[in-house]
Design an enzyme around this catalytic site. Structure first.
Site, PDB file in Angstrom:
ATOM      1  CG  ASP A  12      -2.099   0.878   1.090  1.00 59.13           C
ATOM      2  OD1 ASP A  12      -2.301   1.443   0.007  1.00 59.13           O
ATOM      3  OD2 ASP A  12      -2.836   1.024   2.080  1.00 59.13           O
ATOM      4  CG  ASN A  60      -7.638  -2.413  -6.192  1.00 58.01           C
ATOM      5  OD1 ASN A  60      -6.719  -3.207  -6.022  1.00 58.01           O
ATOM      6  ND2 ASN A  60      -7.889  -1.445  -5.312  1.00 58.01           N
TER       7      ASN A  60
HETATM    8  C1  FPP Z   1      -2.002   0.204  -3.342  1.00 54.96           C
HETATM    9  O1  FPP Z   1      -1.515   1.517  -3.344  1.00 54.96           O
HETATM   10  C2  FPP Z   1      -1.443  -0.535  -4.445  1.00 54.96           C
HETATM   11  C3  FPP Z   1      -2.162  -1.120  -5.442  1.00 54.96           C
HETATM   12  C4  FPP Z   1      -3.622  -1.105  -5.520  1.00 54.96           C
HETATM   13  C5  FPP Z   1      -1.469  -1.827  -6.543  1.00 54.96           C
HETATM   14  C6  FPP Z   1      -0.306  -2.630  -6.101  1.00 54.96           C
HETATM   15  C7  FPP Z   1       0.380  -3.221  -7.250  1.00 54.96           C
HETATM   16  C8  FPP Z   1       1.709  -3.237  -7.400  1.00 54.96           C
HETATM   17  C9  FPP Z   1       2.639  -2.652  -6.421  1.00 54.96           C
HETATM   18  C10 FPP Z   1       2.353  -3.900  -8.569  1.00 54.96           C
HETATM   19  C11 FPP Z   1       1.862  -5.278  -8.815  1.00 54.96           C
HETATM   20  C12 FPP Z   1       2.757  -5.994  -9.709  1.00 54.96           C
HETATM   21  C13 FPP Z   1       2.380  -6.938 -10.612  1.00 54.96           C
HETATM   22  C14 FPP Z   1       3.421  -7.639 -11.339  1.00 54.96           C
HETATM   23  C15 FPP Z   1       0.976  -7.281 -10.894  1.00 54.96           C
HETATM   24  P1  FPP Z   1      -2.556   2.693  -3.496  1.00 54.96           P
HETATM   25  O2  FPP Z   1      -2.654   3.036  -4.943  1.00 54.96           O
HETATM   26  O3  FPP Z   1      -3.849   2.321  -2.850  1.00 54.96           O
HETATM   27  O4  FPP Z   1      -1.833   3.822  -2.699  1.00 54.96           O
HETATM   28  P2  FPP Z   1      -2.520   4.976  -1.844  1.00 54.96           P
HETATM   29  O5  FPP Z   1      -3.292   4.315  -0.730  1.00 54.96           O
HETATM   30  O6  FPP Z   1      -1.358   5.766  -1.361  1.00 54.96           O
HETATM   31  O7  FPP Z   1      -3.406   5.742  -2.790  1.00 54.96           O
END
Ligand code: FPP
Length: 236
Positions: A12, A60
């Protein structure tokens, strides 16, 4: 130091990391992908047997379409960039979640990576994609009930139920890590986390380093895991 067999991670903070730098959210996800490589290679090298990463939840889909599309393009970027290295490190790719709903191109790159690495004997790098814990439990319950109805099985119990979960082939989750210090589990591995230790770190996922993983494992080692029983000193 005891290395947890199975570590699950909620990666996250990509969006906040990007915002703090005045960058678009996608820039955070891009670095997030590089972190997946770095942490997976490191975890494999210290003897972790399985690592399950929350890459995309069933919730998501509610994000703006452009961000969803970008997130769905990450598997291709990841495997094109790092599959050679994954093979060299003997890492096996697996995936959990509802595969049917993800776009064809993402599904295909996962299928290819799973197939290519299926005989690798190192760490299992397991991606949770279009994953939701409640959906997993309901799907498992439905299949279990069908098998009972059809006479394939005549008794319902916990051991039997576990075989219907996406994680039936995987060891118990010893440690859950969530970055960015959000104190919740967000529909992740609801059944599997029953006795897992949980570590919530302030570090945002794009800043998470092998030394941060070490700190989480140190914290895990400092815990007294009793699984609802008593430890030895207390039984005396
Ligand atoms: C949460 O951060 C992250 C995600 C929803 C996506 C996570 C995915 C990756 C790190 C890469 C995955 C890799 C592969 C190969 C599929 P957020 O966007 O919710 O962050 P925030 O809470 O700060 O907005």
């Amino acid at each position: 130091m005891k290395v947890p067999k199975h570590i699950a991670i909620i990666m996250d903070g990509n969006g906040r990391w990007a915002k703090a730098k005045g960058l678009p959210r996608t820039a955070g996800h891009k670095i997030g992908v590089e972190k997946v490589r770095e942490i997976a290679i490191y975890a494999n090298s210290i003897g972790v047997k399985c690592m399950t990463l929350y890459a995309f939840s069933t919730e998501n889909w509610n994000r703006p379409e452009a961000e969803v599309n970008y997130l769905m393009s990450l598997p291709k970027i990841f495997f094109e960039s790092y599959m050679k290295e994954i093979m060299k490190n003997n890492i096996r790719i697996m995936m959990i979640g509802d595969m049917d709903e993800i776009p064809d191109n993402a599904r295909t790159v996962f299928k290819n990576a799973i197939e290519e690495s299926k005989d690798n004997t190192g760490m299992i790098l397991n991606f949770a994609v279009n994953y939701g814990g409640r959906r997993e439990i309901v799907t498992a319950a439905r299949k279990y009930a069908e098998d009972v109805k059809n006479g394939k099985i005549n008794d319902i119990d916990e051991e039997g139920f576990k075989k219907y979960l996406y994680t039936s082939e995987l060891p118990e989750v010893d440690l859950l890590i969530r970055t960015s210090y959000e104190l919740r589990i967000s529909n992740y591995l609801l059944y599997q986390l029953a006795y897992s230790e949980m570590v919530f770190t302030h570090t945002l996922w794009p800043d998470f380093k092998p030394s941060d993983l070490d700190l989480c494992i140190d914290e895990y080692n400092s815990r007294d895991r009793r699984f609802g029983g008593l430890n030895e000193e207390k039984t005396a």
